[in-house]
Design an enzyme around this catalytic site. Sequence first.
Site, PDB file in Angstrom:
ATOM      1  N   HIS A 125      47.531  33.364  34.763  1.00 46.33           N
ATOM      2  CA  HIS A 125      47.115  34.588  35.467  1.00 46.33           C
ATOM      3  C   HIS A 125      45.785  34.358  36.184  1.00 46.33           C
ATOM      4  CE1 HIS A 125      46.488  39.054  35.770  1.00 46.33           C
ATOM      5  NE2 HIS A 125      45.222  38.674  35.718  1.00 46.33           N
ATOM      6  N   GLU A 126      44.824  33.769  35.481  1.00 47.88           N
ATOM      7  CA  GLU A 126      43.507  33.521  36.091  1.00 47.88           C
ATOM      8  C   GLU A 126      43.600  32.490  37.210  1.00 47.88           C
ATOM      9  OE1 GLU A 126      41.199  35.504  35.513  1.00 47.88           O
ATOM     10  OE2 GLU A 126      42.132  36.451  33.788  1.00 47.88           O
ATOM     11  N   HIS A 146      44.642  34.066  40.446  1.00 52.85           N
ATOM     12  CA  HIS A 146      43.546  34.728  41.170  1.00 52.85           C
ATOM     13  C   HIS A 146      42.789  33.727  42.036  1.00 52.85           C
ATOM     14  CE1 HIS A 146      43.866  38.714  39.632  1.00 52.85           C
ATOM     15  NE2 HIS A 146      43.608  38.402  38.380  1.00 52.85           N
ATOM     16  N   GLU A 172      46.456  42.218  40.631  1.00 51.28           N
ATOM     17  CA  GLU A 172      46.730  41.964  39.209  1.00 51.28           C
ATOM     18  C   GLU A 172      48.227  41.773  38.977  1.00 51.28           C
ATOM     19  OE1 GLU A 172      44.645  41.444  36.600  1.00 51.28           O
ATOM     20  OE2 GLU A 172      43.093  41.435  38.134  1.00 51.28           O
TER      21      GLU A 172
END
Length: 205
Positions: free
Chosen positions: A74-75, A78, A159
């Site tokens: 997930h990070e 980003h 997100e």
Amino acid sequence: RELAPDSAQHQMVLDVIREMAIAARMPVPRAYLIDDPAPNAFATGRDPEHSVVCVTSGLVENMDREELQGVLGHEMAHIRDYDIRTMMMVAVLVGGIAMLSDFFFRWSFYGGLGGRRSSSDDSDSGEAGLIVAIAVIVLAILAPIVSQILAMAVSREREYLADASSVEFTRNPRALLRALERIAQTESPLKEGVRGTAHLFIVNP
């Protein structure tokens, strides 16, 4: 502090970061650790070549390898999708709109919209000036609110995209789901969490 391979858990985190960087086809970001029992993580950096992933000690100690893959995927998303740069631009735009609305509000308040008129001004121009003044005041009040709502919408959209990208990187939809469920069960706020940086973290600290 910078994360070092000084324990099996820390080595696992570094390995997972490398795995996710390979899956995302991007350079391996630098890894940092926050000594805090709350499970959390964030990514920052202006582009993939100058990026950082930071995890808390609580995340490292409470997550298994699959859950770490979900969170770090997930990070990594980003970073790959330039979300930090996007949100920085959104923050500047929101701040700029707030400053402009404040300027117009003060300008109209101090007579910028024809507060002083000669006796030759007719009533129609006076009414038009009043309508414009009211419109400026309404916009000055609403613009920052609307821009903040738009910023929140953009943030939420990024997100969701990062969640989907994490599944793409890990090929394991359950990994992130399990990690988020485990984080949700932990009612431990981040000691170092402040409002100014709260939006960076995977969950509100």
